[in-house]
Structure formats: structure tokens, C-alpha cells
Design an enzyme around this catalytic site. Structure first.
Site, short mmCIF file in Angstrom:
data_model
loop_
_atom_site.label_atom_id
_atom_site.label_comp_id
_atom_site.label_asym_id
_atom_site.label_seq_id
_atom_site.Cartn_x
_atom_site.Cartn_y
_atom_site.Cartn_z
CG ASN A 138 4.08 -0.80 30.07
OD1 ASN A 138 5.32 -0.22 30.79
ND2 ASN A 138 3.08 -1.12 30.48
CG HIS A 170 -4.17 3.72 31.09
ND1 HIS A 170 -4.64 4.57 32.59
CD2 HIS A 170 -3.09 3.24 31.92
CE1 HIS A 170 -3.62 3.76 33.13
NE2 HIS A 170 -3.01 2.94 32.93
CD GLN A 182 -0.99 -1.96 31.97
OE1 GLN A 182 0.27 -2.75 31.51
NE2 GLN A 182 -0.96 -1.97 33.39
CG HIS A 237 -10.48 -13.93 28.20
ND1 HIS A 237 -10.55 -14.99 28.72
CD2 HIS A 237 -9.74 -13.28 28.64
CE1 HIS A 237 -10.20 -14.72 30.01
NE2 HIS A 237 -8.96 -13.67 30.03
CE LYS A 256 -14.77 -11.77 49.23
NZ LYS A 256 -14.92 -12.34 50.32
CG PHE A 257 -9.94 -6.66 52.06
CD1 PHE A 257 -9.16 -6.69 51.15
CD2 PHE A 257 -10.61 -5.74 52.47
CE1 PHE A 257 -8.68 -5.34 51.55
CE2 PHE A 257 -10.46 -4.97 52.35
CZ PHE A 257 -9.75 -4.34 52.34
CG MET A 258 -11.18 -12.29 45.87
SD MET A 258 -12.29 -12.91 46.68
CE MET A 258 -14.14 -12.29 45.41
CB VAL A 259 -7.83 -12.58 52.28
CG1 VAL A 259 -7.36 -10.85 51.63
CG2 VAL A 259 -8.98 -11.97 53.18
CD GLU A 271 -12.47 -15.56 50.40
OE1 GLU A 271 -11.18 -15.33 50.98
OE2 GLU A 271 -13.54 -14.58 50.66
O1 LIG Z 1 1.47 -1.74 34.25
P1 LIG Z 1 0.48 -1.49 35.78
O2 LIG Z 1 -0.50 -0.61 35.33
O3 LIG Z 1 1.60 0.10 36.39
O4 LIG Z 1 0.35 -2.31 36.49
C1 LIG Z 1 -0.43 -2.95 37.16
O5 LIG Z 1 -1.04 -4.03 36.56
C2 LIG Z 1 -0.11 -4.99 36.64
C3 LIG Z 1 -1.48 -6.57 35.41
O6 LIG Z 1 -1.99 -6.45 35.51
C4 LIG Z 1 0.04 -5.48 37.27
O7 LIG Z 1 1.38 -7.00 36.92
C5 LIG Z 1 0.70 -4.86 38.49
O8 LIG Z 1 0.74 -5.31 39.62
C6 LIG Z 1 -0.30 -3.52 38.64
O9 LIG Z 1 -0.01 -2.71 39.79
O1 LIG Z 2 -14.44 -12.86 58.26
P1 LIG Z 2 -13.23 -11.74 57.91
O2 LIG Z 2 -11.46 -11.16 58.94
O3 LIG Z 2 -14.41 -10.23 58.60
O4 LIG Z 2 -13.13 -11.38 56.13
C1 LIG Z 2 -11.61 -11.91 55.34
O5 LIG Z 2 -11.33 -12.37 55.79
C2 LIG Z 2 -13.08 -13.57 54.93
C3 LIG Z 2 -11.71 -15.18 54.66
O6 LIG Z 2 -10.75 -14.78 53.70
C4 LIG Z 2 -12.62 -13.11 53.40
O7 LIG Z 2 -14.04 -14.16 52.89
C5 LIG Z 2 -13.45 -11.31 53.79
O8 LIG Z 2 -13.35 -10.38 52.37
C6 LIG Z 2 -11.91 -10.80 54.44
O9 LIG Z 2 -12.86 -9.33 54.45
#
Ligand SMILES: O=P(O)(O)O[C@H]1O[C@H](CO)[C@@H](O)[C@H](O)[C@H]1O
Ligand SMILES: O=P(O)(O)O[C@H]1O[C@H](CO)[C@@H](O)[C@H](O)[C@H]1O
Lengths: 350, 350
Positions: B77, B166, B168, B281, B313-316, B319
Site C-alpha cells: 500500500n 481489490h 487488502q 479468520h 442500516k446505521f450502526m450509530v 449501537e
Molecule cells: O485503505 P482504504 O481502502 O483507502 O481505506 C479504507 O479501509 C481502511 C481499512 O478498513 C479504513 O481504515 C479506512 O477508513 C477506509 O477508508
Molecule cells: O431511531 P432512528 O433515529 O430513526 O434510527 C437511528 O438510530 C438508531 C439508534 O442508534 C439506529 O438503530 C438506527 O439504525 C438509526 O438509523
């Protein structure tokens, strides 16, 4: 031989709250970015939108009409991830196929009546009203539930589906993974040292200074030594508190101040409404509370932006399969945030 | 009283590989989505682009010119997160400010010379060439490094910055968090039962059938009971193998087949080039290998899409701060994938 410099040379850092390591690769800041650009935050918004289900007086999709609220407004999520009365899964005896009951409730809390507000654009009285309401919810829900998670997803990038300033409160009968691990690591530290981990940590950070972002009489905001997100910060109390419910008048007032300062610095950094997920952790609640002197109440901001309003950090392949990785060091992030003015960029020239 | 139905009622599921729980909220699938829509995948691409630094014969930003490769092509890389020779951090003695050395190397591997290819559009010989090259890299890097992580970030949504097919390979002197935890949980299970966790697990899944997606003589692809991402899958060997390096000719051949089938099903599900992070893994490598009979080599796909090519799906907030949450059940996801044809939608009518 070359001397080690944390700002130049890759290394690992240990998170003593979670027992996890993060890979720090500061030399990687120079890499060009040809990937996805985020769209800039929501366009200019009106104060009120008759079609936005979080605005005062608007009818939500379930038919209810929001009151004409003038401060905060809390209601049960119309599409909750957890409900109160649901049948429980049968008790199994196979450790590879193990289910458990999940009772809970999900609330939505509007932070302000106006659609075009956000914490950095609210005044300190308005932010204090938010804190008061958080405490009220922690007390009501905490009486029944083991864990009450207050969190805000801000910005479309963080899965936020409505631009109205709001946060969420998910209360559960179970103790979720993240705080459960923090509970263990804080307890072990306390047993070993007779002091709370985060109290010791804050004391040392106040001496070292290089990761401090801003502070006041009652609170310190810093980039943790083990931060994963580029501009991740933590808010810690100067006087030990175990739960948000235990804050005194001065701590509440000064918490409003520091929330306004850190979110203003965030917005100023890339001249955008800075996206993040943020939330609070304190000692667990519920009817069966145990001793909790190892806990220190604290707040966390996890913002995704890395280099500009449109270039974010992706936590993907390596991070999902192996280990978190960051580019700029926590000390560099802290300095950049420290150097930001405390007046919001949209108000600076008025 | 109502009877518990996993497809209707919220519950927790336990991940015995990681010791973590996931909150399953199937009733939440009905919620409307007003948040961010993802842009659909890359536009139609040519076979070759003189400005794409991963194409054969193109000059990369560091001045090197790629060979006119005809199968796979591997290089270090140009902006690696880890380098081989760097000064090491000093040994500290404060457990709250703990650093450790991180030696390593990061390689990029082009999967095919053509820019407009992806695994589901490659033939089985071409995919087998990828597997052969993976094994070669595992051997070379595994001789020196404790952990060799092969992963593919596919699609802009997964932080992939170049549409050329590709993956990595990041090799490190340290044992990263995720596989380290899996190592512990697999070892404990083996000590208790005298069998590998994932061997027992596969046997039971083959009987239960409800989470199976596709299979062949040597491999089974299923949605794990504890899956977090909506359409997460795992690829498991029918005959126990501990490392990719140990695959025999039949296993390699059939692995190529199953990779083609699962990625074709993914693309067919929402008629799009399905984004994901995926990786492998197996038992750790390096000069100091210890016993590893508790390990079963396996692959994982973590795709973010939830309902369509543009709704993810957002893991925010919850989560990140508390615990992973999913909407549709693993069984529902498995059925949807199982029902997809094994012929790619772009080729179906030709
Ligand atoms: O090296 P890349 O493909 O540009 O980068 C991507 O993969 C990496 C490894 O998961 C992450 O750390 C970077 O945030 C992501 O943008
Ligand atoms: O409830 P919301 O704001 O629509 O949903 C958002 O927050 C949630 C809690 O972090 C998440 O599970 C959802 O994936 C995200 O889209």
C-alpha cells in the site's frame, strides 16, 4: 537510531475502560482521498415545518398531534426498537443458540421547539432545560430499568432521519454490552487501587494537559488517550458523580456551558453543523442497584468527520474484522479543537 | 397469553464467539425511512481506465508503474496504516496511558485486471486464482506476523476509494482485538467440550436448516444466529480446517464456487453491486504458533444495506454506546438470500 515520536510513528494504545487496543497511524494523514464525499449538512431550515413530525403542533404518522411545546418535549417512539409488554423467548439450554428477554422502551426527546436549532445555537438556559429533562427521564425510567441510554444521533451521516434537534432515550431490562464491559473494568480498577479509574485518569490528564479541549469550574472536556474516532471527546466531572441524577445546581449549569462550548468548537472546525453520535454513561439503575463507587458519570462524542465537512473516517474492513485504527493522534485532535474559537462561526461576524 | 415468535417479538441473542449480545427487534421493519439515501453504486465502468491507479500499466502516485498483470496483482500500500521499520514507543508503567509497538505491513491486491469486474462477475477459475494468491500471501506474511487480516471493502458506502476490484492484506506483529476475543471463546469452548465451537455450531445449523443460504460439497454459507448486520453471512468448511493455508484442492475449488454464489445472491437481492466488508479468520500465525485445534477457519460478510439499494442500516448512537441492534431476524434474512437465483441479474436475460 530514530527516536519514537507519537505524532509520526505508528503504535497501539490501550483503552483501560474497555480492555481494547487502537492502532494509531499518524503518518497516514497524508494519504489522498478519492472515495465517497459526504453531502454537506441539511440545507437552511425554517423555524417550523408543518410536515416535520417533531415540530410543535404537527400531527405524527400515528395520528397524535404534538403539543405546542416551548422547551423540551418527550414522547414514546412511534417505531420503537423495544416495547414494554412482549412475550419472552423460551429458556433454552444450548449455549450456541441462546436467547434472552429484552423488555424496554424507547423515547424521543425534542431538544427545542425550533427546527433550525442545535445545541451550539441554543442558549445556556435552553441547554439546562435539556439537562433537567434528561435527569427527569433518568429518574422515571431508572426506577424500573437496569440501563437508560440517552443518546443523540446528529446529522444524516449518523443515521439521523429528522433534522429537528432531538435525542433518544432507550431504557432496557438488560445491561447492554458496552456499559457492562465498562462496569467490569472500572470495578476491577477500583478493587486494585481504591480509586475510581476515571477520577485518577482525569487528575493525570489535568497535569499532562496535551489532550484537554476546554473546561470550566465543574467539567473537563478532553480527547481520550485511547480515542478511536478522529475528534472523539469525553466530558468528565471535576467532582466525582456516579449518575446524571446526582448532579447539583452548579454542575448542571456548568454542564450546559461546556456542551455549548464543545459543540461550537466542533461546528467551527470544518464550518459545518458537525455530525456525531453522543451519549451518557453512569452507574446502572433499576430496582436492584448494587454498590457503584467505581463509576464516574461521563459523556462521549463520537464524530465521524476526519479532514473536512465532506471527508469522513470509515470504520470498515480492518476495523470490523480486526481492530480500530485512527490517523491523526488524540493530541493533534485536541490541539485542533482547543484552537477553535468559542463563538459559533455563523454568529461571529454579526 | 401471547406466544413468543422470534419473527415478531424483540429479544436478545448471544454471540458465543465474542461473548456479546445483539438486540433483535423484528417489529421495527415497518418503520418509514426519511433519512439519508445512499447513492447507487458506481456508474458503468470501462474495462480499463488510464487514470485508475489499480489498472494494469497505469502509473501510481508514487511513480511506480503497474505491470500488465493478467490475473491478480499484489503490491505494498502506498499509504499504509502500518510500516515495517519504525521506532517503538517507550515502555510505560502507567496502566491508564499504555502504548505498545505495532509492526506491520499493508498490501493491496487487485482481484482481476479489469476495472468493471467483481467477484460475482468473475468465473470460477479467476476466483480460484484469487484464493491461491490469498494462500500465498498468508504463507509469506504468516511466517513473520502474528496476524494476517485479508479483507475487502466493496462499494463507496464501505469506505472503498477505488472501484477497481481489490482487497487488502494487513499483517501485524500484534494480535488484534476481534480475533483475540474469538481465540479465547473458541479455546474455552474446546476445553469444555473437546470439540471446536464452530464445528459443533455448523453441525447443528445443518440440522436446523432455517439459517442456511447456500452450500456445496465443502462449504456452507449461513446467516449466523447472532448476526448483527441485516444480511451478514458466515462461510464455514464442512471438514474442519484451521487456516486458509491448509485448504486442499477440492476445498479451494468449492470455495471459489460458493463465493460466486453468495455474492451473486447479494447483487440479486437489491439489483445492485452489493456493498460489504468481508474477510477471513483462521488460527493465528507467526513464528510462535501455539496449539490451535479450537480454531475453525471461516469467512464473514458484513453488508450494510437493509431494505433496498439505497436504504442502509446505521450502526450509530445506541449501537456505539450500548449494544448492536437489528431489525429483520437472521432467519428472515437467510430466507430472502436463499430465494435469490444463482445467476447474476445482469446476465439473466442474455
Ligand atoms: O485503505 P482504504 O481502502 O483507502 O481505506 C479504507 O479501509 C481502511 C481499512 O478498513 C479504513 O481504515 C479506512 O477508513 C477506509 O477508508
Ligand atoms: O431511531 P432512528 O433515529 O430513526 O434510527 C437511528 O438510530 C438508531 C439508534 O442508534 C439506529 O438503530 C438506527 O439504525 C438509526 O438509523
Amino acid at each position: 537510531i530514530m527516536e519514537f515520536k507519537a505524532t509520526e510513528h505508528q503504535h497501539l494504545r490501550y483503552n483501560p475502560l474497555m480492555g481494547e487496543w487502537v492502532l494509531v497511524s499518524p503518518h497516514r494523514m497524508n494519504r489522498p482521498w478519492a472515495g465517497q464525499l459526504e453531502s454537506e449538512s441539511f440545507e437552511t431550515l425554517p423555524e417550523w415545518d408543518p410536515k416535520n413530525p417533531l415540530c410543535p403542533g404537527v400531527r405524527r404518522s400515528n395520528g397524535e398531534v404534538n403539543p405546542n411545546y416551548e422547551s423540551t418535549f418527550v414522547f414514546t417512539n412511534d417505531f420503537p426498537a423495544m416495547m414494554e409488554d412482549v412475550p419472552e423467548p423460551p429458556e433454552g439450554n444450548d449455549e450456541l443458540f441462546c436467547m434472552a428477554p429484552a423488555r424496554g422502551t424507547c423515547r424521543v426527546m425534542c431538544l427545542h421547539p425550533k427546527l433550525n436549532k442545535s445545541i451550539p445555537l441554543m442558549n445556556c438556559d435552553e441547554i439546562e432545560a435539556v439537562i433537567d429533562r434528561w435527569i427527569e427521564e433518568m429518574k422515571t425510567l431508572g426506577a424500573h430499568y437496569k440501563w437508560v441510554q440517552i443518546f443523540e444521533n446528529k446529522g444524516q451521516m449518523m443515521g439521523c432521519s429528522n433534522p429537528h434537534p432531538h435525542c433518544q432515550i432507550w431504557a432496557s431490562s438488560f445491561f447492554p454490552n458496552e456499559p457492562k464491559i465498562k462496569d467490569e473494568f472500572q470495578r476491577n480498577y477500583f478493587l486494585k487501587h481504591g480509586q475510581a479509574l476515571l477520577s485518577d485518569y482525569l487528575e493525570k490528564e489535568l497535569n499532562k494537559k496535551e489532550r484537554l479541549v476546554c473546561s470550566n469550574e465543574d467539567w473537563v472536556c478532553l480527547v481520550p488517550f485511547w480515542a478511536v474516532w478522529p475528534f472523539e471527546t469525553m466530558i468528565l466531572p471535576r467532582r466525582k458523580v456516579t449518575r446524571m441524577q446526582d448532579l447539583d445546581a452548579s454542575q448542571k449549569r456548568h454542564l450546559a456551558f461546556i456542551l455549548r462550548v464543545i459543540t461550537t468548537k466542533y461546528d467551527n472546525l470544518f464550518k459545518t453543523s458537525f455530525p456525531y453520535s453522543m451519549g451518557w454513561h453512569g452507574a446502572p439503575t433499576g430496582p436492584e442497584q448494587s454498590e457503584d463507587e467505581h463509576w464516574v458519570f461521563h459523556g462521549m462524542y463520537f464524530p465521524p468527520l476526519l479532514r473536512s465537512a465532506t471527508v469522513r473516517k470509515f470504520m470498515v474492513g480492518y476495523e470490523m474484522l480486526a481492530q480500530a485504527q485512527r490517523d491523526l493522534t488524540p493530541e493533534q485532535a485536541a490541539r485542533l479543537l482547543r484552537d477553535q474559537p468559542e463563538i459559533h462561526y455563523t454568529l461571529a461576524n454579526s
